[in-house]
Enzyme design. Structure first.
Site, short mmCIF file in Angstrom:
data_model
loop_
_atom_site.label_atom_id
_atom_site.label_comp_id
_atom_site.label_asym_id
_atom_site.label_seq_id
_atom_site.Cartn_x
_atom_site.Cartn_y
_atom_site.Cartn_z
N ASP A 92 40.38 -29.29 19.61
CA ASP A 92 39.92 -30.41 20.45
C ASP A 92 40.53 -30.37 21.84
O ASP A 92 41.72 -30.13 22.01
CB ASP A 92 40.30 -31.75 19.80
CG ASP A 92 39.52 -32.01 18.53
OD1 ASP A 92 38.79 -31.10 18.08
OD2 ASP A 92 39.64 -33.11 18.00
N ASP A 98 30.81 -31.21 11.63
CA ASP A 98 32.24 -30.92 11.82
C ASP A 98 32.90 -30.52 10.50
O ASP A 98 32.87 -31.30 9.53
CB ASP A 98 32.86 -32.22 12.39
CG ASP A 98 34.23 -32.00 12.98
OD1 ASP A 98 34.81 -30.91 12.75
OD2 ASP A 98 34.72 -32.91 13.66
C1 GLA Z 1 37.25 -33.38 15.13
C2 GLA Z 1 36.34 -32.85 16.24
C3 GLA Z 1 36.30 -33.86 17.39
C4 GLA Z 1 35.80 -35.20 16.86
C5 GLA Z 1 36.67 -35.67 15.70
C6 GLA Z 1 36.08 -36.89 15.02
O1 GLA Z 1 38.56 -33.46 15.56
O2 GLA Z 1 36.79 -31.61 16.70
O3 GLA Z 1 35.48 -33.40 18.43
O4 GLA Z 1 34.46 -35.05 16.46
O5 GLA Z 1 36.80 -34.66 14.71
O6 GLA Z 1 36.79 -37.26 13.89
#
Ligand code: GLA
Length: 508
Positions: free
Chosen positions: A332, A272
């Site tokens: 997200d 990520d």
């Molecule tokens: C980001 C990602 C999410 C999750 C969070 C965890 O927002 O897009 O899917 O993994 O981080 O902190």
């Protein structure tokens, strides 16, 4: 206590109240209400699961009721905008499509107190000592092609902890979820990856090895347990120094972390971007992701490589080059209709880039998390299948309702997602109806019609739009599990608001 004895008195009091309020309003307009928020604030938050304390620097300028600025945290840096009313303020991330503010707080006694995604933060005016020290810049390697790891010939299926558990995930949750994946039929339907998202990380030891935190006492033992259930274990990190949750990540430790993951028996890595954005410009996305792609390959263990950088920098064009098996295309997902539809519609331009081994990822499933109707969840499942998206359940498999189970375990719909041709459907809008057509390996076609409207409406599928090679031999409704008949070259059915008609139409 003020007691108003007569109508006349009441009117007099009302008039004086109005006059005072007006004077206040004039003051606010001229004095700039909320100016107290302007400046640079140093905040501390909760103690994280690895014992470190979350911190932030918030820089704000105020213009009337409008706020602008930047929030820097252990895990990320984001430009913010928002508003102030009296002492109360709210902030949104610039470029994030969240409808709700992620920071909500108040100015009290010269301090800012806010909740950030529900967690409390307290800030004082920052001094020059309040700085985030950036680690030294590490130039990423020259671009080259990382060979394909041979995995994810169809979109990965499994479960991920983030949507429901977020930072509350722990060893026990994963073990009990593994049991439920096996006993509920999820594993046998193809959901084999059990993925731990952010907040498992501890701190690095003297040799620089990243250890899990107290929630995961023995990661290797956990992997062994998950494997004993016929499942695979996934984990999470970031190319930046910190994960989005503020935990230590893989910057400068790529090979070491890949080796650690392989030694634990990890089968899937979600990687990520998060704080990598503080170190690298977007044009470095590809070489930065390539570094971990190489490190994973060097372990010799087959590990699915899931890129999570929200669709930036045309990732669909270079994702396979860095060894990526899937890549997020959007921000997200949230458990609400507009977010779910927005994510899957937004990735339409990426459709030509999906195929065996490398998939677009509109984010994990929210099915069963409680904020959409079952009709909406059926649409969610149908669209992820039509768009050849990873099917990573995000609900509590241990307690899911019969309706949720029927949606996630609909084998006819899963077969559309897992079709070996690997084509990603794109939507065609006609009024409130949106049609998605996906050609399948055996010459048949999956077609979904989503009713975007607020009332039930009739959906019609015309055979001529399906580009079939030959006459229809069989058509099946994949939610009623019944064969249906095309008459006069068309089939139509009523579809509830936000519901879907999903057919598989075959010519042989
Ligand atoms: C980001 C990602 C999410 C999750 C969070 C965890 O927002 O897009 O899917 O993994 O981080 O902190």
């Amino acid at each position: 206590m003020l007691i108003i004895r007569s109508w006349k008195n009441m009117l007099r009091h009302a008039a004086s109240f109005a006059a005072t309020s007006f004077a206040c309003l004039m003051m606010l307009a001229t004095c700039g209400y909320g100016q107290g928020l302007a400046g640079r604030w140093a905040a501390i938050g909760k103690t994280m699961d690895n014992g470190e304390i979350q911190k932030a620097i918030l820089e704000l300028t105020v213009s009337g009721n409008d706020l602008k600025g930047k929030l820097t945290e252990l895990g990320f840096e984001v430009e913010v905008k928002g508003n102030v009313t009296g002492n109360h303020f709210e902030l949104f991330g610039v470029g994030w499509d969240d409808k709700k503010p992620f920071v909500v707080g108040d100015l009290a006694d010269g301090e800012l107190h806010w909740r950030q995604w529900g967690d409390p933060m307290a800030a004082k005016p920052a001094t020059s000592a309040d700085e985030f020290v950036k680690p030294p810049y590490l130039e990423p390697p020259p671009v080259h092609k990382v060979p394909y790891n041979g995995l994810a010939k169809t979109p990965p299926m499994g479960w991920n902890s983030w949507n429901l558990f977020a930072e509350k995930v722990d060893d026990q949750t994963v073990r009990t979820m593994a049991d439920a994946m096996a006993s509920s039929g999820m594993r046998d339907a193809g959901y084999v990856y059990l993925n731990i998202d952010d907040t498992w990380e501890g701190v690095r030891d003297a040799q620089g090895n990243l250890r899990p935190n107290r929630k995961f006492p023995d990661m290797k033992a956990l992997a062994d347990y998950v494997h004993s259930k016929g499942l695979k274990l996934g984990i999470y990190s970031s190319p930046g120094p910190r994960t989005c949750g503020g935990y230590p990540a893989s910057y400068g430790h790529e090979e070491q972390d890949a080796k650690t993951f392989a030694a634990w028996g990890i089968d899937y890595l979600k990687y990520d971007w998060c704080s990598a954005g503080i170190i690298y410009k977007d044009e470095k996305l590809q070489p930065v992701y390539q570094k971990m792609g190489d490190a994973l390959q060097a372990t010799g263990k087959p590990i699915i490589y899931s890129l999570c950088e929200y669709g930036m920098g045309g990732v669909e064009k270079w994702g396979p080059e860095v060894g990526g098996n899937l890549w997020r295309t959007t921000g997200d997902i949230r458990d609400e209709w507009s977010s779910m539809m927005g994510n899957v519609e937004k990735q339409t331009p990426t459709a030509p880039y999906a195929g065996p081994g490398h998939w677009n990822d509109p984010d994990m499933l929210e099915i069963g998390n409680g904020h959409m109707t079952d009709d909406e969840y059926r649409t969610h499942m149908s669209l992820w299948a039509l768009a050849a998206s990873p099917l990573l359940a995000g609900n509590d498999i241990r307690t899911m309702s019969a309706a949720t189970k029927a949606i996630l375990l609909n084998k006819e719909v899963i077969a559309i997602d897992q079709d070996s041709l690997g084509k990603q459907a794109a939507p065609l809008k006609n009024g409130d109806m949106e049609t998605w057509i996906k050609p399948l390996a055996d010459g048949s076609v999956a077609v979904g019609v989503v009713n975007l409207g607020a009332a039930a409406a009739r959906a019609t599928v015309n055979a001529r739009d399906l580009q079939l090679v030959g006459a229809i031999k069989k058509a099946r409704d994949l939610w009623t599990h019944k064969d249906v008949e095309f008459k006069g070259g068309a089939f139509s059915a009523m579809v509830p608001s936000h519901g879907v008609l999903l057919l598989r139409v075959s010519v042989n």
